[in-house]
Scaffold this motif. Structure first.
Motif, PDB file in Angstrom:
ATOM      1  N   ALA A  96     -59.443 -51.433  18.224  1.00 26.63           N
ATOM      2  CA  ALA A  96     -59.586 -51.612  19.822  1.00 26.63           C
ATOM      3  C   ALA A  96     -59.340 -50.577  20.588  1.00 26.63           C
ATOM      4  N   LEU A  97     -58.203 -49.896  20.083  1.00 22.71           N
ATOM      5  CA  LEU A  97     -57.767 -48.470  20.974  1.00 22.71           C
ATOM      6  C   LEU A  97     -58.547 -47.403  20.721  1.00 22.71           C
ATOM      7  N   GLU A  98     -59.192 -47.399  19.577  1.00 23.77           N
ATOM      8  CA  GLU A  98     -59.997 -46.105  19.424  1.00 23.77           C
ATOM      9  C   GLU A  98     -61.304 -46.387  20.465  1.00 23.77           C
ATOM     10  N   GLN A  99     -61.777 -47.476  20.496  1.00 24.84           N
ATOM     11  CA  GLN A  99     -62.973 -48.098  21.327  1.00 24.84           C
ATOM     12  C   GLN A  99     -62.716 -47.769  22.894  1.00 24.84           C
ATOM     13  N   GLU A 100     -61.143 -47.968  23.209  1.00 25.22           N
ATOM     14  CA  GLU A 100     -60.657 -47.871  24.445  1.00 25.22           C
ATOM     15  C   GLU A 100     -60.636 -46.098  24.648  1.00 25.22           C
ATOM     16  N   ILE A 101     -60.350 -45.566  23.831  1.00 27.41           N
ATOM     17  CA  ILE A 101     -60.231 -44.080  23.921  1.00 27.41           C
ATOM     18  C   ILE A 101     -61.805 -43.552  24.379  1.00 27.41           C
ATOM     19  N   LEU A 102     -62.431 -44.073  23.514  1.00 26.82           N
ATOM     20  CA  LEU A 102     -64.130 -43.512  23.900  1.00 26.82           C
ATOM     21  C   LEU A 102     -64.609 -44.038  24.973  1.00 26.82           C
ATOM     22  N   VAL A 142     -56.176 -39.694  17.656  1.00 30.98           N
ATOM     23  CA  VAL A 142     -56.165 -39.912  18.745  1.00 30.98           C
ATOM     24  C   VAL A 142     -56.920 -38.534  19.642  1.00 30.98           C
ATOM     25  N   GLN A 143     -56.409 -37.519  19.355  1.00 29.48           N
ATOM     26  CA  GLN A 143     -56.579 -36.504  20.164  1.00 29.48           C
ATOM     27  C   GLN A 143     -58.151 -35.953  19.768  1.00 29.48           C
ATOM     28  N   ASN A 144     -58.634 -36.094  18.679  1.00 33.39           N
ATOM     29  CA  ASN A 144     -59.754 -36.001  18.021  1.00 33.39           C
ATOM     30  C   ASN A 144     -60.928 -37.110  18.739  1.00 33.39           C
ATOM     31  N   LEU A 145     -60.421 -38.070  18.853  1.00 37.63           N
ATOM     32  CA  LEU A 145     -61.403 -39.180  19.621  1.00 37.63           C
ATOM     33  C   LEU A 145     -61.535 -38.852  21.033  1.00 37.63           C
ATOM     34  N   GLN A 146     -60.353 -38.468  21.659  1.00 39.52           N
ATOM     35  CA  GLN A 146     -60.134 -37.947  22.931  1.00 39.52           C
ATOM     36  C   GLN A 146     -61.300 -36.838  23.233  1.00 39.52           C
TER      37      GLN A 146
END
Length: 362
Positions: free
Chosen positions: A349-355, A95-99
């Motif tokens: 879906a969570l990862e896309q939301e983060i992006l 998550v941190q990397n995606l942020q």
């Protein structure tokens, strides 16, 4: 070691010695006895050697097995120690990397100027390729993708590359062909404050958070309150306490997360990123609600079949295994609950939301 054969030979010798026999016979008997003694001695030595060989073999095998066992243990411990240094990253780290990736993305969205006559994404891409020549204009393009049904998104390598399309002649050329260039609008991040007394008014909480935590930070009270908006609450409705989820600016998010714990009146509260995704309770898909769902029939969150809901699912009463509606829809392994937090579709879906969230303060 007991030697019965030797005892018998001595008995024979003693018996012969007491008998009246000729010297020749006596010599013959003694020679035969000595031969027998020699034969028996050789037999005993052979047996002893065989036993020694078997014992040595057993000891060697046991020793080799012991050594191999020690070597195997050492190798296992070595591999285990090596693997511990190569641990799979935790989901929090992902998550941190995606942020961080979301901060670094340089994107523009291209749509038609006339909203009443939207162009298909494929048509927009054709116009872009006719108008923009990355090789000639020295623009580094990371990729281009559809933005729904009415536009496309271009991702550039640097801010300079992005400005070449957004601020100069290329933007004008695209406008002449009916296309407009805009920054990609990202959602503001959310943070969650845990265990807040429900009786505390939201405005009082905002005042407390600023006065007791933010006075020394580089932000005014007005900017803080304008950028600190209640989104919703979570927690049991019958509990005195709940968790407050606020939509905040990237600056406020950074300032609060650096503190990890904040103070309000006589209590302290833990604070962290809130990362969630909307799930439709009609089709079970992500990114929209049931009010805006385009599906005609409901999809059951228990068995992934259409035409009924979780409450009326006939397979639930038969205790059939649950099946994930989203993974089943995309032909993936669906042997888990639609609500499973480890579901690949949910994590995607969570990862896309983060992006799609703006974590950059600039």
């Amino acid at each position: 070691m007991s030697r019965p054969w030797l005892t018998r030979l001595r008995e024979i010798e003693e018996k012969v010695r007491n008998c009246k026999v000729t010297a020749t016979t006596m010599t013959y008997i003694y020679e035969r006895v000595e031969e027998l003694r020699s034969i028996f001695v050789d037999m005993e030595i052979g047996t002893a050697l065989k036993e020694m060989k078997e014992n040595l073999k057993t000891e060697l095998v046991c020793g080799i097995k012991g050594e191999l066992s020690c070597i195997a243990t050492d190798m296992h411990n070595g591999i285990k120690q090596e693997l511990s240094t190569l641990e799979r990253p935790s989901y929090a780290k992902i998550v941190q990397n995606l942020q961080e990736e979301s901060k670094e993305k340089k994107e523009l969205i291209i749509m038609t100027t006339d909203k009443s006559k939207p162009e298909e994404p494929q048509k927009i891409k054709e116009i872009l390729r006719q108008t923009i020549k990355p090789g000639q204009d020295k623009i580094k393009i990371n990729g281009i993708r559809n933005a729904g049904r009415k536009g496309v998104i271009i991702e550039m390598e640097t801010e300079e590359d992005k400005n070449k399309i957004y601020k100069v002649a290329l933007k004008t050329k695209l406008a002449e062909k009916g296309l407009k260039v805009e920054h990609v609008r990202k959602r503001e991040p959310k943070i969650i404050i845990f265990s807040v007394d429900r009786s505390l008014e939201v405005e009082d909480l905002k005042t407390n958070v600023f006065n007791q935590n933010m006075r020394d930070d580089d932000i005014t009270e007005e900017d803080f309150k304008n950028g600190f908006k209640l989104a919703f609450t979570t927690g049991r409705r019958d509990s005195r306490y709940c968790n407050y989820v606020f939509q905040v600016t990237p600056l406020i998010r950074d300032l609060l997360l650096q503190k990890q714990k904040i103070y309000s009146d006589w209590t302290s509260h833990y604070v962290k990123d809130y990362i969630g995704v909307t799930r439709c309770y009609k089709c079970q898909g992500y990114g929209h609600t049931a009010q805006g769902c385009r599906e005609k029939d409901s999809i059951c969150s228990y068995c992934a079949r259409s035409g009924h809901t979780f409450e009326t699912c006939p397979r639930k009463d038969k205790k059939s295994k649950e099946r994930c509606a989203n993974c089943h829809r995309f032909g993936r392994d669906a042997h888990h609950s639609t609500l499973d937090r480890e579901c690949p579709a949910y994590k995607h879906a969570l990862e896309q939301e983060i992006l799609r969230t703006n974590y950059s303060k600039n």
